[in-house]
Structures are given as C-alpha cells and as structure tokens.
Scaffold this active site. Structure first.
Site, PDB file in Angstrom:
ATOM      1  N   ASN A 113       0.836  -1.192   0.000  1.00 50.16           N
ATOM      2  CA  ASN A 113       0.000   0.000   0.000  1.00 50.16           C
ATOM      3  C   ASN A 113       0.878   1.253   0.000  1.00 50.16           C
ATOM      4  O   ASN A 113       1.924   1.316   0.642  1.00 50.16           O
ATOM      5  CB  ASN A 113      -0.976   0.005   1.177  1.00 50.16           C
ATOM      6  CG  ASN A 113      -0.308  -0.076   2.535  1.00 50.16           C
ATOM      7  OD1 ASN A 113       0.668  -0.812   2.722  1.00 50.16           O
ATOM      8  ND2 ASN A 113      -0.838   0.667   3.499  1.00 50.16           N
ATOM      9  N   ILE A 114       0.426   2.245  -0.779  1.00 50.84           N
ATOM     10  CA  ILE A 114       1.158   3.503  -0.943  1.00 50.84           C
ATOM     11  C   ILE A 114       0.191   4.649  -0.692  1.00 50.84           C
ATOM     12  O   ILE A 114      -0.863   4.731  -1.344  1.00 50.84           O
ATOM     13  CB  ILE A 114       1.757   3.614  -2.357  1.00 50.84           C
ATOM     14  CG1 ILE A 114       2.712   2.449  -2.632  1.00 50.84           C
ATOM     15  CG2 ILE A 114       2.471   4.954  -2.548  1.00 50.84           C
ATOM     16  CD1 ILE A 114       3.204   2.377  -4.071  1.00 50.84           C
ATOM     17  N   GLU A 115       0.536   5.524   0.245  1.00 46.03           N
ATOM     18  CA  GLU A 115      -0.325   6.660   0.595  1.00 46.03           C
ATOM     19  C   GLU A 115       0.408   7.973   0.334  1.00 46.03           C
ATOM     20  O   GLU A 115       1.637   8.028   0.375  1.00 46.03           O
ATOM     21  CB  GLU A 115      -0.758   6.567   2.063  1.00 46.03           C
ATOM     22  CG  GLU A 115      -1.559   5.306   2.368  1.00 46.03           C
ATOM     23  CD  GLU A 115      -1.745   5.050   3.852  1.00 46.03           C
ATOM     24  OE1 GLU A 115      -2.461   4.093   4.204  1.00 46.03           O
ATOM     25  OE2 GLU A 115      -1.164   5.804   4.677  1.00 46.03           O
ATOM     26  N   HIS A 126      -3.830   0.644  -3.093  1.00 43.82           N
ATOM     27  CA  HIS A 126      -3.912  -0.556  -2.273  1.00 43.82           C
ATOM     28  C   HIS A 126      -2.834  -1.551  -2.690  1.00 43.82           C
ATOM     29  O   HIS A 126      -2.384  -1.559  -3.849  1.00 43.82           O
ATOM     30  CB  HIS A 126      -5.295  -1.188  -2.407  1.00 43.82           C
ATOM     31  CG  HIS A 126      -6.395  -0.329  -1.869  1.00 43.82           C
ATOM     32  ND1 HIS A 126      -7.468  -0.843  -1.176  1.00 43.82           N
ATOM     33  CD2 HIS A 126      -6.600   1.014  -1.906  1.00 43.82           C
ATOM     34  CE1 HIS A 126      -8.286   0.136  -0.816  1.00 43.82           C
ATOM     35  NE2 HIS A 126      -7.773   1.272  -1.260  1.00 43.82           N
ATOM     36  N   GLU A 128      -2.949  -4.691  -3.296  1.00 41.43           N
ATOM     37  CA  GLU A 128      -3.343  -5.572  -4.389  1.00 41.43           C
ATOM     38  C   GLU A 128      -3.285  -4.845  -5.737  1.00 41.43           C
ATOM     39  O   GLU A 128      -2.947  -5.441  -6.762  1.00 41.43           O
ATOM     40  CB  GLU A 128      -4.752  -6.116  -4.145  1.00 41.43           C
ATOM     41  CG  GLU A 128      -4.867  -7.037  -2.938  1.00 41.43           C
ATOM     42  CD  GLU A 128      -5.193  -6.287  -1.646  1.00 41.43           C
ATOM     43  OE1 GLU A 128      -5.782  -6.906  -0.734  1.00 41.43           O
ATOM     44  OE2 GLU A 128      -4.867  -5.075  -1.544  1.00 41.43           O
ATOM     45  N   CYS A 153     -10.059  -5.882   0.749  1.00 41.95           N
ATOM     46  CA  CYS A 153     -11.239  -5.033   0.916  1.00 41.95           C
ATOM     47  C   CYS A 153     -12.123  -5.143  -0.324  1.00 41.95           C
ATOM     48  O   CYS A 153     -11.720  -5.670  -1.361  1.00 41.95           O
ATOM     49  CB  CYS A 153     -10.820  -3.580   1.144  1.00 41.95           C
ATOM     50  SG  CYS A 153     -10.110  -2.786  -0.306  1.00 41.95           S
ATOM     51  N   CYS A 156     -10.637  -3.771  -3.631  1.00 39.69           N
ATOM     52  CA  CYS A 156      -9.690  -4.614  -4.358  1.00 39.69           C
ATOM     53  C   CYS A 156     -10.365  -5.840  -4.966  1.00 39.69           C
ATOM     54  O   CYS A 156      -9.974  -6.311  -6.034  1.00 39.69           O
ATOM     55  CB  CYS A 156      -8.544  -5.033  -3.440  1.00 39.69           C
ATOM     56  SG  CYS A 156      -7.457  -3.663  -3.021  1.00 39.69           S
TER      57      CYS A 156
END
Length: 339
Positions: A113-115, A126, A128, A153, A156
């Site tokens: 995950n990258i925010e 996400h 995935e 989730c 995804c």
C-alpha cells in the site's frame, strides 16, 4: 511543421523498441533487465528473508526455494507476506500491507500500500492494486495465486474482477491460509460483462488503443528534441496510453515520471467496471518507480509527462497537479494531448 513531424517520427519510432519489463536506458544510465533492477534495490541488505527487499523473485530462484524448503507455492507466498509488508508506504494510516503473487511465468511479485500525505484518501494505492501493476509492468500475462496480509477489501475485490481468468485466481489470507476464490469473496458481482455485451481484452491481456500525438503535442516534443530524458518519457507515456486498460470510457491515457537522476518510469490508466477502483496513469507510474527503483522520496520526481485526450470525459491533469503540489512541489507537469 514538417521538421517537427520528422522529429516526432524519430521519437515515436522508438516505440517498437520498448518491451514491457525492459526499458531503454536514460542518458548516463545502465540498461537493466527487470530481474537486475529488483536485485539492485536499496532495501536488499535490510531483509534477510528470501525476498531480500525486492519486489520480484525470478522463477529460477522460486523453484530453488520450493525445492530447498520442501513446501508448496501457497506456503511460500504466505511466508513472504510479512517481509513484503515492510516495504509499504503508509504515512497516513501507519497500516503496513503486503501482497505477494505467483505469476504464470513462475516469478513471484510483491505489492504494497502507498499513501500520499496531504492528499485525499481516495488517492491511496492498495497493495493488491500495486501488485497487479507490478505484474503488468513486468510483462506478466496471468496470476495463479495471491497472498495478502488481511482479507482484501471490497475495493480490491472489485478491481480484480477485471483480470483475465479472475475466477481461477487463488486468494490466501487469514490464520488458516486456506485458498479462496473471487466467487467466494465477491458473489453475484458487477463486472465487465455488465457494461459490455461483446467480449474484449481484459487486464493482463494485450491492449491496442488507437491514439497518437496531436499537433500541439508534436510541437512540444519537437521543441525539446535535445532533452533525451523528456523524449524517453514522452515516448513511454504514449506507449502506456496505447496499451492502457480503458474499455468503458475509451479515455486512453498514460504517464511517465523523470527523476532528478534522469531515470524514467511509466504507467497507464486502469479502469474498473465499478469506476471508483480505477487507477490513474500517475498512480501506475508511481508503482513502477517504487517497485523497480525503490523511489525513497517523492522529492526525486523532477517532471511528470501525461498523455491524454483534450476534452475526454475522464481527465487526470488536475488531480496530478494536486498530488504533485503535496508530495513533490518542485516537480513539473507537462501534458501532451492525444488524438
């Protein structure tokens, strides 16, 4: 104008030389295969697991691991979730997610995950999604099994409904690590067939979109003929637009980013039948930079080149400007219009 057309022809003629998973080198850079680029990751010395800080394990090494451990690929994937999650970039949530998949080639791929701090949460990538883009950029054409930190989730699950052979993909998560399938996770789902009556190429299948530069883009490319990094970024952005996945809106677009050291990474737009889980070309480009380069900080982004159609119903330029303003305020955005 004729001289401009000749210059653009020289640029776009390099399209035939670009192969997914292997990119031409920038000025002063060494051309790396996909396996070499993963092996040189700066994280490699910090991880003593078989992953070694990489976002891909080549098939030959996977076979050696399976033989040495005497386990099956589901167990191997499950064992790699924790080291994969340590590569995540969650500055907002602090929740580290890792996803690991076995591709049809026998390679093992990682997604995290990258925010983006300071940006709306819907810009988050996400694990995935990151994983699927990693597979695309490496030329993978199928996925056999996917192991993830926690149950995927709904976002995804919907996103993965777009891939070829979606119903055959095994999902591994939870304490029992018992394989599950999309029919178990997303029964009676809304998918590609609900928006398109005729079959069309799905994710991980070849895409061929009829777009090229318009006259304004040709002029911009010609004016920067001596900038080799920009020429490569423009070429890759066009390649990505031509092979992006946009079957519902036909708003084909691609992007490329240039780092301060002259490296170029790229990505294409990826749509979802449910629309919201769609991934912009800039997000795909960030995944490429993270999984193939490590991209230790967004400050290394020098310029982003976006190829999209003016007036298309889906536009990415404004959202990219918003993100760059938050994560790389000194970076430049250049939009090259398509027709």
């Amino acid at each position: 104008m004729q001289s401009m057309r000749r210059q653009v022809h020289l640029c776009t003629s390099t399209l035939r030389q670009i192969i997914v998973g292997r990119r031409p080198a920038s000025t002063g850079a060494v051309s790396l295969t996909t396996e070499q680029s993963y092996a040189t990751s700066p994280k490699i010395k910090e991880d003593d697991s078989p992953l070694k800080g990489r976002f891909m394990i080549p098939a030959a090494e996977v076979r050696q691991l399976l033989d040495a451990r005497g386990n099956n690929f589901e167990e191997l994937l499950f064992s790699l979730i924790t080291p994969a999650s340590k590569l995540a970039r969650p500055p907002i949530s602090g929740y580290f997610v890792g996803a690991v998949a076995l591709g049809g080639s026998g390679n093992v791929y990682v997604g995290v995950n990258i925010e983006f701090p300071g940006a709306p949460l819907n810009n988050s990538i996400h694990a995935e999604q990151c994983l699927l883009v990693n597979c695309l950029h490496s030329g993978e054409t199928s996925m056999q099994a996917l192991a993830v930190s926690a149950a995927p989730c709904g976002h995804c699950r919907q996103f993965y409904a777009e891939i070829k052979d979606a119903d055959a993909l095994e999902y591994i998560f939870g304490l029992d690590a018992k394989p599950k399938f999309l029919a178990d996770l997303l029964p009676e789902r809304f998918g590609p067939s609900d928006l398109q009556d005729e079959p069309f190429p799905l994710l991980l299948e070849p895409q061929s979109n009829p777009v090229t530069w318009n006259l304004d883009a040709e002029a911009i490319v010609a004016l920067r003929a001596d900038d080799q990094e920009f020429q490569r970024a423009a070429t890759e952005a066009l390649v990505e637009a031509r092979q992006c996945y946009a079957p519902y809106t036909s708003c084909y677009s691609g992007a490329a980013l240039i780092t301060t050291s002259g490296q170029v990474y790229s990505g294409g737009y990826i749509e979802s039948a449910a629309y919201n889980p769609s991934l912009s070309p800039f997000h795909s480009t960030v995944v490429d930079a993270v999984t193939h380069f490590g991209l230790p900080t967004y400050d290394l982004i020098h310029e982003v080149v976006l190829a999209e159609r003016p007036g298309a119903l889906v536009q990415h330029a404004d959202n990219i400007r918003l993100l760059l303003n938050r994560i790389a305020p000194s970076a430049k955005l250049t939009v090259l219009p398509l027709v």
